[in-house]
Design a protein around this motif. Structure first.
Motif, PDB file in Angstrom:
ATOM      1  N   GLU A  98      15.250  44.526  47.582  1.00 57.88           N
ATOM      2  CA  GLU A  98      15.578  43.626  46.849  1.00 57.88           C
ATOM      3  C   GLU A  98      16.341  43.549  45.790  1.00 57.88           C
ATOM      4  O   GLU A  98      17.339  42.843  45.595  1.00 57.88           O
ATOM      5  CB  GLU A  98      14.257  43.101  46.269  1.00 57.88           C
ATOM      6  N   GLU A 101      19.960  44.861  46.866  1.00 57.18           N
ATOM      7  CA  GLU A 101      20.580  43.667  47.604  1.00 57.18           C
ATOM      8  C   GLU A 101      21.094  42.564  46.839  1.00 57.18           C
ATOM      9  O   GLU A 101      22.258  41.986  46.509  1.00 57.18           O
ATOM     10  CB  GLU A 101      19.718  42.527  48.098  1.00 57.18           C
ATOM     11  N   ALA A 102      20.315  42.463  44.996  1.00 55.43           N
ATOM     12  CA  ALA A 102      21.411  41.861  44.332  1.00 55.43           C
ATOM     13  C   ALA A 102      21.786  43.094  43.328  1.00 55.43           C
ATOM     14  O   ALA A 102      23.173  42.004  43.105  1.00 55.43           O
ATOM     15  CB  ALA A 102      19.903  41.443  43.016  1.00 55.43           C
ATOM     16  N   SER A 103      21.719  43.677  43.567  1.00 62.14           N
ATOM     17  CA  SER A 103      22.993  44.701  43.222  1.00 62.14           C
ATOM     18  C   SER A 103      24.792  44.183  43.732  1.00 62.14           C
ATOM     19  O   SER A 103      25.647  44.488  43.524  1.00 62.14           O
ATOM     20  CB  SER A 103      23.019  45.871  42.438  1.00 62.14           C
ATOM     21  N   LYS A 104      23.844  44.466  45.069  1.00 63.55           N
ATOM     22  CA  LYS A 104      25.238  44.960  45.782  1.00 63.55           C
ATOM     23  C   LYS A 104      25.985  42.711  46.499  1.00 63.55           C
ATOM     24  O   LYS A 104      27.233  42.796  45.916  1.00 63.55           O
ATOM     25  CB  LYS A 104      24.719  44.727  46.934  1.00 63.55           C
ATOM     26  N   LEU A 105      24.886  42.200  45.291  1.00 65.08           N
ATOM     27  CA  LEU A 105      25.915  40.913  45.190  1.00 65.08           C
ATOM     28  C   LEU A 105      26.683  40.216  44.045  1.00 65.08           C
ATOM     29  O   LEU A 105      27.541  39.832  43.944  1.00 65.08           O
ATOM     30  CB  LEU A 105      24.479  39.433  44.591  1.00 65.08           C
ATOM     31  N   VAL A 106      26.614  41.451  43.219  1.00 65.95           N
ATOM     32  CA  VAL A 106      27.293  40.982  42.177  1.00 65.95           C
ATOM     33  C   VAL A 106      27.972  42.635  41.589  1.00 65.95           C
ATOM     34  O   VAL A 106      28.681  42.453  40.533  1.00 65.95           O
ATOM     35  CB  VAL A 106      26.595  40.980  40.642  1.00 65.95           C
ATOM     36  N   ASN A 107      28.084  42.891  42.967  1.00 62.83           N
ATOM     37  CA  ASN A 107      28.623  44.488  42.865  1.00 62.83           C
ATOM     38  C   ASN A 107      29.057  45.246  42.145  1.00 62.83           C
ATOM     39  O   ASN A 107      29.982  46.134  41.619  1.00 62.83           O
ATOM     40  CB  ASN A 107      30.247  44.024  43.108  1.00 62.83           C
TER      41      ASN A 107
END
Length: 124
Positions: A98, A101-107
């Motif tokens: 999780e 995934e969250a870190s990838k959303l904000v690059n």
């Protein structure tokens, strides 16, 4: 058995109790067959509701950490610590997934994520 309730924690009190008892089991401070304090005595000792303590014990029983014998009390369940450890690792992997995934959303770069994890790990 020392259980400390934190009013500043975001976790509900029953979760704090269950988590601390699990830690005592994993650390070998509580052994198979060892009795836990009665729900009433633990709630009195911690100055919390009997319902809250009961909820913690029910959570521990549902997860296989304790066995409750009506009229006799609750005891540390006989279990394979390696299986319990694997189950906890699986939960950690899910939470880390999780976070990734969250870190990838904000690059957020992987190195920054590692730094955050290291800071959190070292401050706990």
């Amino acid at each position: 058995m020392d259980i400390i309730i934190s009013n500043s924690s975001n976790d509900p009190i029953y979760e704090q109790i269950a988590s601390q008892i699990k830690s005592l089991i994993f650390n070998g401070e509580l052994s198979e067959g060892e009795p836990l304090p009665s729900i009433r005595s633990l709630s009195k000792e911690l100055k919390i509701s009997v319902i809250t303590t009961k909820k913690a014990y029910e959570k521990l029983e549902n997860e296989g950490f304790i066995d409750t014998v009506p009229g006799k009390g609750s005891y540390i369940a006989g279990q394979n610590k390696e299986i319990l450890r694997e189950n906890r690792i699986k939960v950690i992997e899910e939470k880390l997934t999780e976070a990734v995934e969250a870190s990838k959303l904000v690059n957020l770069p992987l190195e920054d994520l590692k730094d955050i994890l290291e800071i959190i790990y070292n401050n706990q």
